[in-house]
Design a protein around this motif. Structure first.
Motif, PDB file in Angstrom:
ATOM      1  N   VAL A  38       7.088   6.362  -0.025  1.00  0.00           N
ATOM      2  CA  VAL A  38       6.478   6.547  -1.343  1.00  0.00           C
ATOM      3  C   VAL A  38       7.167   5.667  -2.388  1.00  0.00           C
ATOM      4  CG1 VAL A  38       6.110   8.201  -3.212  1.00  0.00           C
ATOM      5  CG2 VAL A  38       5.661   8.869  -0.846  1.00  0.00           C
ATOM      6  N   ILE A  39       8.494   5.668  -2.399  1.00  0.00           N
ATOM      7  CA  ILE A  39       9.227   4.877  -3.391  1.00  0.00           C
ATOM      8  C   ILE A  39       9.009   3.383  -3.177  1.00  0.00           C
ATOM      9  CG2 ILE A  39      11.554   4.256  -4.185  1.00  0.00           C
ATOM     10  CD1 ILE A  39      12.396   7.126  -3.616  1.00  0.00           C
ATOM     11  N   SER A  40       8.900   2.952  -1.924  1.00  0.00           N
ATOM     12  CA  SER A  40       8.801   1.521  -1.624  1.00  0.00           C
ATOM     13  C   SER A  40       7.391   0.964  -1.776  1.00  0.00           C
ATOM     14  CB  SER A  40       9.299   1.254  -0.195  1.00  0.00           C
ATOM     15  OG  SER A  40      10.643   1.630  -0.040  1.00  0.00           O
ATOM     16  N   PHE A  41       6.371   1.763  -1.436  1.00  0.00           N
ATOM     17  CA  PHE A  41       5.024   1.202  -1.334  1.00  0.00           C
ATOM     18  C   PHE A  41       3.984   1.872  -2.231  1.00  0.00           C
ATOM     19  CE2 PHE A  41       6.997   0.605   2.908  1.00  0.00           C
ATOM     20  CZ  PHE A  41       7.104  -0.780   2.853  1.00  0.00           C
ATOM     21  N   VAL A  42       4.344   2.958  -2.890  1.00  0.00           N
ATOM     22  CA  VAL A  42       3.393   3.611  -3.788  1.00  0.00           C
ATOM     23  C   VAL A  42       3.907   3.449  -5.218  1.00  0.00           C
ATOM     24  CG1 VAL A  42       2.216   5.749  -4.390  1.00  0.00           C
ATOM     25  CG2 VAL A  42       2.816   5.286  -2.003  1.00  0.00           C
ATOM     26  N   PRO A  43       3.336   2.528  -5.981  1.00  0.00           N
ATOM     27  CA  PRO A  43       3.853   2.286  -7.328  1.00  0.00           C
ATOM     28  C   PRO A  43       3.616   3.488  -8.244  1.00  0.00           C
ATOM     29  CG  PRO A  43       1.806   1.058  -6.976  1.00  0.00           C
ATOM     30  CD  PRO A  43       2.187   1.661  -5.655  1.00  0.00           C
TER      31      PRO A  43
ATOM     32  N   ARG B 172      13.237  -5.363   2.481  1.00  0.00           N
ATOM     33  CA  ARG B 172      13.298  -6.673   3.131  1.00  0.00           C
ATOM     34  C   ARG B 172      12.048  -6.994   3.940  1.00  0.00           C
ATOM     35  NH1 ARG B 172      18.693  -4.906   4.232  1.00  0.00           N
ATOM     36  NH2 ARG B 172      18.060  -4.392   6.362  1.00  0.00           N
ATOM     37  N   LEU B 173      11.105  -6.065   3.998  1.00  0.00           N
ATOM     38  CA  LEU B 173       9.867  -6.337   4.734  1.00  0.00           C
ATOM     39  C   LEU B 173       9.055  -7.413   4.040  1.00  0.00           C
ATOM     40  CD1 LEU B 173       8.495  -2.834   5.831  1.00  0.00           C
ATOM     41  CD2 LEU B 173       9.210  -4.696   7.316  1.00  0.00           C
ATOM     42  N   PRO B 174       8.584  -8.436   4.769  1.00  0.00           N
ATOM     43  CA  PRO B 174       7.752  -9.473   4.151  1.00  0.00           C
ATOM     44  C   PRO B 174       6.413  -8.892   3.689  1.00  0.00           C
ATOM     45  CG  PRO B 174       8.535 -10.156   6.329  1.00  0.00           C
ATOM     46  CD  PRO B 174       8.837  -8.706   6.190  1.00  0.00           C
ATOM     47  N   ARG B 175       6.118  -9.030   2.412  1.00  0.00           N
ATOM     48  CA  ARG B 175       4.850  -8.502   1.893  1.00  0.00           C
ATOM     49  C   ARG B 175       3.661  -9.210   2.522  1.00  0.00           C
ATOM     50  NH1 ARG B 175       5.887  -3.609  -0.418  1.00  0.00           N
ATOM     51  NH2 ARG B 175       8.049  -3.706  -1.109  1.00  0.00           N
ATOM     52  N   ALA B 176       3.859 -10.482   2.895  1.00  0.00           N
ATOM     53  CA  ALA B 176       2.761 -11.231   3.516  1.00  0.00           C
ATOM     54  C   ALA B 176       2.338 -10.575   4.829  1.00  0.00           C
ATOM     55  CB  ALA B 176       3.194 -12.678   3.768  1.00  0.00           C
ATOM     56  N   GLN B 177       3.304 -10.035   5.562  1.00  0.00           N
ATOM     57  CA  GLN B 177       2.994  -9.364   6.818  1.00  0.00           C
ATOM     58  C   GLN B 177       2.124  -8.135   6.584  1.00  0.00           C
ATOM     59  OE1 GLN B 177       6.521  -8.354   8.990  1.00  0.00           O
ATOM     60  NE2 GLN B 177       5.418  -7.472  10.726  1.00  0.00           N
ATOM     61  N   LEU B 178       2.424  -7.397   5.531  1.00  0.00           N
ATOM     62  CA  LEU B 178       1.610  -6.221   5.207  1.00  0.00           C
ATOM     63  C   LEU B 178       0.222  -6.625   4.723  1.00  0.00           C
ATOM     64  CD1 LEU B 178       4.320  -4.133   3.301  1.00  0.00           C
ATOM     65  CD2 LEU B 178       3.761  -4.083   5.735  1.00  0.00           C
ATOM     66  N   ASP B 179       0.171  -7.701   3.933  1.00  0.00           N
ATOM     67  CA  ASP B 179      -1.121  -8.172   3.429  1.00  0.00           C
ATOM     68  C   ASP B 179      -2.017  -8.666   4.555  1.00  0.00           C
ATOM     69  OD1 ASP B 179      -0.260  -7.578   0.882  1.00  0.00           O
ATOM     70  OD2 ASP B 179       0.404  -9.625   0.448  1.00  0.00           O
ATOM     71  N   VAL B 180      -1.418  -9.354   5.537  1.00  0.00           N
ATOM     72  CA  VAL B 180      -2.204  -9.850   6.677  1.00  0.00           C
ATOM     73  C   VAL B 180      -2.761  -8.671   7.479  1.00  0.00           C
ATOM     74  CG1 VAL B 180      -2.039 -11.033   8.896  1.00  0.00           C
ATOM     75  CG2 VAL B 180      -1.022 -12.054   6.861  1.00  0.00           C
ATOM     76  N   ALA B 181      -1.925  -7.651   7.713  1.00  0.00           N
ATOM     77  CA  ALA B 181      -2.395  -6.480   8.457  1.00  0.00           C
ATOM     78  C   ALA B 181      -3.526  -5.794   7.721  1.00  0.00           C
ATOM     79  CB  ALA B 181      -1.229  -5.515   8.678  1.00  0.00           C
ATOM     80  N   ALA B 182      -3.409  -5.690   6.375  1.00  0.00           N
ATOM     81  CA  ALA B 182      -4.468  -5.055   5.593  1.00  0.00           C
ATOM     82  C   ALA B 182      -5.739  -5.903   5.593  1.00  0.00           C
ATOM     83  CB  ALA B 182      -3.983  -4.823   4.164  1.00  0.00           C
ATOM     84  N   SER B 183      -5.590  -7.229   5.551  1.00  0.00           N
ATOM     85  CA  SER B 183      -6.767  -8.108   5.532  1.00  0.00           C
ATOM     86  C   SER B 183      -7.518  -8.082   6.859  1.00  0.00           C
ATOM     87  CB  SER B 183      -6.340  -9.542   5.212  1.00  0.00           C
ATOM     88  OG  SER B 183      -5.528 -10.075   6.250  1.00  0.00           O
TER      89      SER B 183
ATOM     90  N   PRO C 165      -4.073   2.037   5.524  1.00  0.00           N
ATOM     91  CA  PRO C 165      -2.667   2.304   5.157  1.00  0.00           C
ATOM     92  C   PRO C 165      -1.879   3.024   6.243  1.00  0.00           C
ATOM     93  CG  PRO C 165      -4.140   2.845   3.340  1.00  0.00           C
ATOM     94  CD  PRO C 165      -5.011   2.552   4.516  1.00  0.00           C
ATOM     95  N   TRP C 166      -2.495   4.035   6.892  1.00  0.00           N
ATOM     96  CA  TRP C 166      -1.770   4.773   7.919  1.00  0.00           C
ATOM     97  C   TRP C 166      -1.489   3.902   9.137  1.00  0.00           C
ATOM     98  CZ3 TRP C 166       0.746   8.898   6.776  1.00  0.00           C
ATOM     99  CH2 TRP C 166       0.293   9.758   5.758  1.00  0.00           C
ATOM    100  N   ARG C 167      -2.436   3.028   9.478  1.00  0.00           N
ATOM    101  CA  ARG C 167      -2.223   2.146  10.626  1.00  0.00           C
ATOM    102  C   ARG C 167      -1.156   1.111  10.323  1.00  0.00           C
ATOM    103  NH1 ARG C 167      -6.945  -1.204  13.912  1.00  0.00           N
ATOM    104  NH2 ARG C 167      -5.578  -1.932  15.608  1.00  0.00           N
ATOM    105  N   VAL C 168      -1.159   0.570   9.098  1.00  0.00           N
ATOM    106  CA  VAL C 168      -0.118  -0.381   8.702  1.00  0.00           C
ATOM    107  C   VAL C 168       1.252   0.287   8.751  1.00  0.00           C
ATOM    108  CG1 VAL C 168       0.770  -1.762   6.784  1.00  0.00           C
ATOM    109  CG2 VAL C 168      -1.680  -1.761   7.282  1.00  0.00           C
ATOM    110  N   LEU C 169       1.299   1.526   8.266  1.00  0.00           N
ATOM    111  CA  LEU C 169       2.563   2.253   8.283  1.00  0.00           C
ATOM    112  C   LEU C 169       3.025   2.502   9.712  1.00  0.00           C
ATOM    113  CD1 LEU C 169       4.743   3.907   6.759  1.00  0.00           C
ATOM    114  CD2 LEU C 169       3.201   5.874   6.925  1.00  0.00           C
TER     115      LEU C 169
END
Length: 271
Positions: free
Chosen positions: A88-93, A163-174, A179-183
């Motif tokens: 929550v702290i890291s990914f939910v603004p 330290r997780l690359p945001r690009a990696q999360l964006d690619v998975a979402a694209s 959200p649950w699968r990315v997590l």
């Protein structure tokens, strides 16, 4: 001839330098021997007359089982709550995320008995919630330990997630991952080493927790550290207290060695 003499001089100089370095090992070894080894040997010697009575005692066996139960339940709770809060702290603004993260660091500096004291004002018979006898149950100890030790899981998880690359999360979402699968498939596998490290530390700390158990005084929650206190301070049965302390030390060191071996094997496989 000159080259041979020079080589001999260099060898002698290196030998003398190595001997000087070895001399620096003596003070820390003496310090460890006096502050660590000698007290442990003294406790082991003092425990000799009581081993038969202690190992055959139902009270000791119940305390051993209760110690493991409380430590395992508290560690599982810390992993669940700590992982949820870190995500929550890291990914939910939300406003105040940095303040919450700072409070996590503050919790690491507080003594554990403050959590137990706050529980008496919340769950005690004259507390806010007035939950009756909950405060005297083993679950109150588990809940108090989860409250206090969750930051020990959150801190490494927050560092790993930062330290997780945001690009990696964006690619998975694209690619259509929710959200649950990315997590589940991206975030958690990447932060698993931090989760294991935090969980291992929490397990070792809860296994030896004394302040929370003593302060709450929960019925039927006599752990090994609590039993050492009872035998040594209340009943003045020092041999029995030393025997139980030796068991507690062996249990902690054995668990530490097992966790180190497991983590080392995992690193070797990754390499």
């Amino acid at each position: 001839m000159a080259v041979g003499v020079l080589g001999t001089a260099v060898a002698v100089s290196n030998q003398l330098r190595g001997e000087r370095r070895s001399l620096w090992l003596i003070p820390p070894l003496l310090l460890i021997a006096v502050l660590v080894v000698y007290p442990l040997v003294l406790v082991a010697v003092e425990s000799a007359p009581a081993w038969g009575d202690v190992l055959g005692s139902v009270e000791f066996r119940d305390a051993l089982i209760r110690t493991v139960q409380v430590a395992v339940c508290s560690t599982i709770g810390c992993l669940l709550v700590g992982t949820f809060l870190a995500v929550v702290i890291s990914f939910v603004p939300f406003p105040g995320a940095r303040v919450v993260a700072s409070l996590v660091d503050t919790m690491l500096a507080l003594p554990s008995f403050l959590v137990a004291l706050s529980f008496t004002f919340i769950y005690g018979t004259a507390g806010i919630l007035r939950t009756g006898g909950f405060l005297t149950t083993p679950w109150a100890v588990v809940l108090a330990e989860i409250t206090f030790y969750t930051p020990f899981v959150m801190r490494p998880l927050l560092a790993a997630m930062s330290r997780l690359p945001r690009a990696q999360l964006d690619v998975a979402a694209s690619l259509g991952a929710g959200p649950w699968r990315v997590l589940r498939q991206v975030v958690l596998p990447e932060v698993r080493p931090a989760m294991i490290a935090g969980g291992s530390l929490t397990l070792l700390l809860t296994l030896n927790e004394f302040g929370i158990v003593l302060f709450l005084g929960a019925k039927g929650t006599t752990t090994l550290p609590m039993l050492v206190h009872t035998k040594g301070i209340v009943m003045f049965d020092y041999p029995a207290a030393c025997a139980i302390a030796v068991v507690q030390s062996v249990l902690s060191l054995g668990l530490y060695a097992l966790l180190r071996k497991a983590l080392g094997g995992r690193r070797a496989r990754l390499d």
